[in-house]
Design an enzyme around this catalytic site. Structure first.
Site, PDB file in Angstrom:
ATOM      1  N   GLY A  83       1.997   5.361   3.587  1.00  9.56           N
ATOM      2  CA  GLY A  83       2.925   4.052   2.840  1.00  9.56           C
ATOM      3  C   GLY A  83       3.644   5.029   1.900  1.00  9.56           C
TER       4      GLY A  83
ATOM      5  CE1 TYR B 101      -8.931   0.716   8.875  1.00 10.38           C
ATOM      6  CE2 TYR B 101      -9.429   1.521  11.237  1.00 10.38           C
ATOM      7  CZ  TYR B 101      -8.510   1.341  10.061  1.00 10.38           C
ATOM      8  OH  TYR B 101      -7.573   2.165  10.021  1.00 10.38           O
TER       9      TYR B 101
ATOM     10  N   GLY C  67      -0.695   7.964   0.422  1.00 10.31           N
ATOM     11  CA  GLY C  67      -0.829   8.148   1.969  1.00 10.31           C
ATOM     12  C   GLY C  67       0.535   7.898   2.610  1.00 10.31           C
TER      13      GLY C  67
ATOM     14  CB  SER D 164      -6.330   1.225  13.223  1.00  8.10           C
ATOM     15  OG  SER D 164      -7.309   2.242  13.786  1.00  8.10           O
TER      16      SER D 164
ATOM     17  N   GLY E 209       0.870  -1.159   0.035  1.00 10.19           N
ATOM     18  CA  GLY E 209       0.060  -0.109  -0.025  1.00 10.19           C
ATOM     19  C   GLY E 209       0.927   1.243   0.056  1.00 10.19           C
TER      20      GLY E 209
END
Length: 272
Positions: free
Chosen positions: A18, A166, A16, A143, A12
């Protein structure tokens, strides 16, 4: 920050946090294996890295397909004789391009598939390369948004929400971190996870309709801390909130829940 001679895969990494991690690692001298779905963004990143004197190679794969994950791992093993760091960063947020309940190509709830199953499978397929490159590190970008897994309805057929999907997938990722750290104890391969920063200014956060509270730079620094810090040599099985060691959802420390997730891994992708 000298990473010359290191080969690092950042999943990824075309957008962003990454992307920023990949840029910083390349600037430090590493060969960065860029992963993503968007070829145009990937080629722009690789071109920018090379123009700055760094090294990067693009490997496409859609993590909604476990077969593409297997192909990615096989290709990396074919092309490289070492892998010093694996950063599992790819994921889908609470909203965005696949808002609403969707299933992966393999028939699994999409966020669970992309955020957890794909990284789990990729990591296991690359373990021989990581072991051969020890000391090596695995960093799972999780997260602070965590919710206990409902093992009676993991695919969230009832009561679905993007946030619930998520948060459940991120807790699964943390449990995986703790289990794998125990499995790899003494091999020279460490496994840690983190919440990089709260609501970074990324596409994922904007798609969720949330005002950013943190910068991508903050998140990148937290990820790089786990990937590179000398203070974390031989330290494994940890969860960080940013730059600080922290504690995850209680289910991550529940032996029975961890056994249930291990059994689920076996049934879904054939890996204990």
């Amino acid at each position: 920050m000298n990473m010359s001679g290191k080969t690092i895969l950042v999943t990824g990494s075309t957008d962003g946090v990454g992307r920023r991690v990949a840029e910083k690692l390349a600037a430090a001298g590493a060969l960065v294996l860029v992963h993503g779905r968007n070829t145009a963004r990937a080629e722009a990143l690789v071109s920018g890295v090379r123009d700055a004197g760094g090294k990067a190679v693009f490997y496409p794969a859609d993590f909604a397909s476990l077969d593409e994950v297997r192909t990615l791992a096989d290709t990396i093993e074919r092309d490289h004789d070492r892998l010093d760091i694996l950063i599992n960063n790819a994921g889908i947020g609470t909203g965005g391009y696949d808002a609403g309940r969707k299933i992966s190509r393999d028939g699994h709830e999409l966020r669970f598939a992309v955020n957890y199953l794909a990284g789990f499978l990729l990591t296991h397929r690359l373990l021989p390369l990581l072991r051969a490159s020890a000391p090596a590190r695995i960093v799972n970008v999780a997260s602070a948004g965590q919710q206990a897994i409902d093992f009676a309805d993991v695919m969230l057929i009832r009561g679905y929400s993007g946030a619930r999907a998520y948060c459940q997938s991120k807790l699964a990722q943390i449990i995986f971190t703790f289990d794998l750290a125990e499995e790899l104890m003494g091999t020279g391969v460490t496994v840690n996870c983190l919440h990089p920063a709260t609501y970074m200014d990324t596409t994922m956060v904007r798609q969720a309709g949330v005002a950013p509270l943190s910068t991508v730079e903050q998140g990148a620094d937290a990820i790089l801390n786990l990937a590179m810090s000398d203070a974390l040599d031989r330290r494994t099985g940890l969860y960080f909130d940013g730059l600080r060691p922290s504690r995850a959802n209680a289910q991550a420390y529940d032996a029975a829940a961890r056994r249930k997730l291990q059994a689920l891994n076996q049934s879904l992708i054939g890996l204990a």
